[in-house]
Design a protein around this motif. Structure first.
Motif, PDB file in Angstrom:
ATOM      1  N   GLU A   1       0.820  -1.205   0.000  1.00 16.98           N
ATOM      2  CA  GLU A   1       0.000   0.000   0.000  1.00 16.98           C
ATOM      3  C   GLU A   1       0.857   1.260   0.000  1.00 16.98           C
ATOM      4  O   GLU A   1       0.533   2.224  -0.696  1.00 16.98           O
ATOM      5  N   ILE A   2       1.963   1.266   0.757  1.00 20.09           N
ATOM      6  CA  ILE A   2       2.775   2.484   0.818  1.00 20.09           C
ATOM      7  C   ILE A   2       3.483   2.733  -0.499  1.00 20.09           C
ATOM      8  O   ILE A   2       3.534   3.874  -0.982  1.00 20.09           O
ATOM      9  N   ILE A   3       3.999   1.701  -1.152  1.00 18.49           N
ATOM     10  CA  ILE A   3       4.713   1.925  -2.402  1.00 18.49           C
ATOM     11  C   ILE A   3       3.731   2.210  -3.542  1.00 18.49           C
ATOM     12  O   ILE A   3       3.991   3.057  -4.408  1.00 18.49           O
ATOM     13  N   ASN A   4       2.575   1.572  -3.526  1.00 20.41           N
ATOM     14  CA  ASN A   4       1.585   1.822  -4.575  1.00 20.41           C
ATOM     15  C   ASN A   4       0.982   3.217  -4.447  1.00 20.41           C
ATOM     16  O   ASN A   4       0.818   3.926  -5.447  1.00 20.41           O
ATOM     17  N   SER A   5       0.666   3.634  -3.226  1.00 17.83           N
ATOM     18  CA  SER A   5       0.103   4.970  -3.029  1.00 17.83           C
ATOM     19  C   SER A   5       1.131   6.049  -3.374  1.00 17.83           C
ATOM     20  O   SER A   5       0.778   7.102  -3.912  1.00 17.83           O
ATOM     21  N   ALA A   6       2.407   5.788  -3.096  1.00 17.63           N
ATOM     22  CA  ALA A   6       3.446   6.751  -3.458  1.00 17.63           C
ATOM     23  C   ALA A   6       3.534   6.891  -4.969  1.00 17.63           C
ATOM     24  O   ALA A   6       3.661   8.009  -5.493  1.00 17.63           O
ATOM     25  N   TRP A   7       3.461   5.769  -5.677  1.00 17.05           N
ATOM     26  CA  TRP A   7       3.519   5.817  -7.138  1.00 17.05           C
ATOM     27  C   TRP A   7       2.312   6.568  -7.709  1.00 17.05           C
ATOM     28  O   TRP A   7       2.451   7.396  -8.613  1.00 17.05           O
ATOM     29  N   LEU A   8       1.124   6.314  -7.144  1.00 21.46           N
ATOM     30  CA  LEU A   8      -0.077   7.003  -7.617  1.00 21.46           C
ATOM     31  C   LEU A   8      -0.001   8.497  -7.347  1.00 21.46           C
ATOM     32  O   LEU A   8      -0.382   9.311  -8.194  1.00 21.46           O
ATOM     33  N   GLU A   9       0.481   8.872  -6.183  1.00 28.01           N
ATOM     34  CA  GLU A   9       0.613  10.298  -5.863  1.00 28.01           C
ATOM     35  C   GLU A   9       1.634  10.960  -6.768  1.00 28.01           C
ATOM     36  O   GLU A   9       1.461  12.111  -7.179  1.00 28.01           O
ATOM     37  N   LEU A  10       2.686  10.249  -7.102  1.00 32.66           N
ATOM     38  CA  LEU A  10       3.717  10.801  -7.966  1.00 32.66           C
ATOM     39  C   LEU A  10       3.162  11.136  -9.344  1.00 32.66           C
ATOM     40  O   LEU A  10       3.583  12.113  -9.974  1.00 32.66           O
ATOM     41  N   GLN A  11       2.203  10.339  -9.820  1.00 31.63           N
ATOM     42  CA  GLN A  11       1.614  10.604 -11.131  1.00 31.63           C
ATOM     43  C   GLN A  11       0.852  11.922 -11.180  1.00 31.63           C
ATOM     44  O   GLN A  11       0.700  12.527 -12.242  1.00 31.63           O
ATOM     45  N   SER A  12       0.369  12.355 -10.026  1.00 25.59           N
ATOM     46  CA  SER A  12      -0.445  13.572  -9.986  1.00 25.59           C
ATOM     47  C   SER A  12       0.385  14.831  -9.744  1.00 25.59           C
ATOM     48  O   SER A  12      -0.155  15.939  -9.780  1.00 25.59           O
ATOM     49  N   LEU A  13       1.674  14.680  -9.489  1.00 28.02           N
ATOM     50  CA  LEU A  13       2.511  15.831  -9.187  1.00 28.02           C
ATOM     51  C   LEU A  13       3.027  16.481 -10.466  1.00 28.02           C
ATOM     52  O   LEU A  13       3.365  15.798 -11.431  1.00 28.02           O
ATOM     53  N   SER A  14       3.110  17.779 -10.447  1.00 25.82           N
ATOM     54  CA  SER A  14       3.613  18.536 -11.595  1.00 25.82           C
ATOM     55  C   SER A  14       5.094  18.831 -11.399  1.00 25.82           C
ATOM     56  O   SER A  14       5.483  19.522 -10.452  1.00 25.82           O
TER      57      SER A  14
END
Length: 314
Positions: A109-122
């Motif tokens: 969950e921590i690595i997947n959520s980090a990857w998902l959040e990274l996709q939304s960052l500019s």
């Protein structure tokens, strides 16, 4: 355990640790760039950041000039740099996805959520000072959470030991490179050793490995190059020191030897490196040359990683 699973766990941990170290390298470069005007402009902290990350050639293939914007883009966000923070997190997530059954739910969950959040960052917005600082703090927090969750939730079996080996091999490599670059690259030739800029830079090295406070606890002295080197090379109580990393590497390899009923080159080479560190003195290291010692260590560390790969991961 399948060698492919062990390999994914090993490299998952290496890429997580690498992302954290890149965040720390950029954080230190940014701090040094913001030194008071008495020091600003006399240093080459952005060149040292690229050198510490061991990607000078690939950087110059992509950019003609070393500027803060180019270094931040290359080390943090560049999709063409396989060692950027973005690519490290993405590759770590790819490895984690391949071995989800070997991870605890919390780790995935921590690595997947980090990857998902990274996709939304500019990336463009994150290049500014305050936003960059928040991004680097987020990367460090994410990797520390992953490391802590792994330590607190994984069974002490071969999956755990391969994962920890990856962390320790990568951590030792990065600590050695940080020391080497500071000693040979960061301080300009026109600046005096022991001067104000030298002090700030050595303090920044300690901050880059979260060790300034613990340095003061042990030495109760001002920041001095030979004491910093002693702390980051030989002090086993320092979690990021070379001696501590290799004490852990030997221990984890011994646990795997018990599990698999045999030993090999990985155990032999790691014990040799650990023994050399235990028998070394900081006076002897400086007498023979800090750069030469660290260069030899990095080569030995790579040999241990290759031996682990040959013995277990292929």
């Amino acid at each position: 355990m399948l060698s492919r699973t062990a390999d994914n766990l090993f490299w998952l941990s290496r890429y997580i640790e690498r992302a954290e170290n890149l965040a720390r390298i950029l954080d230190v470069a940014s701090r040094l760039a913001n030194l008071p005007s008495a020091y600003a402009g006399t240093s080459n902290e952005w060149e040292s950041a690229v050198a510490t990350a061991a990607c000078v050639d690939t950087f110059h293939d992509a950019f003609d000039e070393v500027t803060p914007e180019n270094v931040i883009e290359f080390l943090a966000f560049s999709p063409t740099n396989p060692g950027s923070i973005r690519n490290c997190i993405e590759t770590a997530r790819h490895n984690a996805r391949a071995v989800r059954t070997a991870l605890t739910v919390e780790m995935w969950e921590i690595i997947n959520s980090a990857w998902l959040e990274l996709q939304s960052l500019s990336a463009e917005r994150l290049r500014s000072g305050p936003e960059l600082a928040r991004f680097l703090a987020w990367v460090k927090e994410m990797t520390l959470r992953f490391d802590g969750i792994a330590y607190r939730t994984m069974l002490r079996n071969d999956a755990y030991y391969f994962s920890r080996l990856g962390f320790q091999i990568e951590r030792a490599d990065n600590t050695a490179r940080i020391l080497d670059v500071k000693y040979h690259v960061l301080l300009p030739q026109t600046e005096p050793v022991g001067g104000g800029l030298d002090y700030f830079q050595w303090a920044a090295v300690l901050r880059s490995v979260s060790a300034l406070t613990s340095y003061n606890w042990i030495y109760r002295d001002s920041v001095k190059p030979w004491l910093v080197a002693d702390f980051l090379i030989l002090r086993e109580e320092m979690p990021r020191s070379l001696a501590c990393c290799y004490g852990n590497i030997v221990r984890f390899l011994d646990e795997l030897a018990v599990s698999y009923g045999r030993q090999g080159d990985a155990q032999r080479l790691s014990r040799r490196v650990s023994s050399d560190l235990r028998n070394a003195t900081i006076e002897g290291i400086f007498q023979g040359g800090l750069h030469e010692f660290i260069s030899q260590f990095i080569v030995g560390n790579n040999h241990v990683a290759q031996a682990i790969t040959k013995q277990f991961l292929t």
